[in-house]
Design a protein around this motif. Sequence first.
Motif, short mmCIF file in Angstrom:
data_model
loop_
_atom_site.label_atom_id
_atom_site.label_comp_id
_atom_site.label_asym_id
_atom_site.label_seq_id
_atom_site.Cartn_x
_atom_site.Cartn_y
_atom_site.Cartn_z
N ASN A 45 0.81 -1.23 0.00
CA ASN A 45 0.00 0.00 0.00
C ASN A 45 0.84 1.28 0.00
N THR A 46 2.13 1.17 -0.32
CA THR A 46 2.93 2.37 -0.54
C THR A 46 2.37 3.07 -1.78
N VAL A 47 2.17 4.37 -1.72
CA VAL A 47 1.66 5.15 -2.85
C VAL A 47 2.85 5.54 -3.73
N LEU A 48 2.76 5.18 -5.00
CA LEU A 48 3.78 5.51 -5.99
C LEU A 48 3.24 6.63 -6.87
N SER A 49 3.93 7.75 -6.91
CA SER A 49 3.44 8.92 -7.64
C SER A 49 4.35 9.22 -8.82
N GLY A 50 3.75 9.78 -9.85
CA GLY A 50 4.51 10.14 -11.03
C GLY A 50 3.61 10.73 -12.09
N ARG A 51 3.91 10.40 -13.35
CA ARG A 51 3.21 11.01 -14.47
C ARG A 51 2.86 9.95 -15.52
N LEU A 52 1.65 10.06 -16.07
CA LEU A 52 1.24 9.22 -17.20
C LEU A 52 1.46 9.98 -18.49
N ILE A 53 1.87 9.26 -19.52
CA ILE A 53 2.04 9.80 -20.85
C ILE A 53 1.18 8.97 -21.78
N VAL A 54 0.20 9.59 -22.42
CA VAL A 54 -0.74 8.87 -23.28
C VAL A 54 -0.26 8.96 -24.73
N ARG A 55 0.01 7.81 -25.30
CA ARG A 55 0.40 7.69 -26.71
C ARG A 55 -0.35 6.48 -27.27
N GLU A 56 0.31 5.65 -28.09
CA GLU A 56 -0.34 4.43 -28.59
C GLU A 56 -0.58 3.46 -27.44
N ARG A 57 0.19 3.61 -26.36
CA ARG A 57 0.00 2.92 -25.09
C ARG A 57 0.04 4.00 -24.02
N VAL A 58 -0.27 3.64 -22.78
CA VAL A 58 -0.19 4.59 -21.67
C VAL A 58 1.05 4.26 -20.86
N TYR A 59 2.02 5.17 -20.90
CA TYR A 59 3.30 4.98 -20.21
C TYR A 59 3.28 5.71 -18.88
#
Length: 115
Positions: A45-59
């Motif tokens: 249950n550690t919260v991992l934070s960052g950023r999504l990049i939407v392209r042909e897949r979601v990175y």
Amino acid sequence: MAKLNIATGRKANAVFADGRPKVISVREGPTQLLLAGPWGDMPSNTVLSGRLIVRERVYGRLTWATTPKGDSFPVCMEVFAEEGDRGMARELGDDSSSSARIFTSARVKAVSEFE
């Protein structure tokens, strides 16, 4: 990641939302996942934070972790699909360039730098 007893290249299970796996809508930008079990010195249950990049897949690029007790520290992880590919497959129903539909269950991989 070595300080957390996690070797580069190792993977762990994570989820975008609690509960049974399902398809959810996500947008490009800030995101959070929950670690689905202990991994190295990080508890479940550690919260991992960052950023999504939407392209042909979601990175996903994850750069910060916060434990359930409130301890926070930098991390370097990428989001992978359960089947092993980097990024999450886009599910039908959203062809937008800034949002997508994906399954809630994922894998996170410790990396030394982002691709």
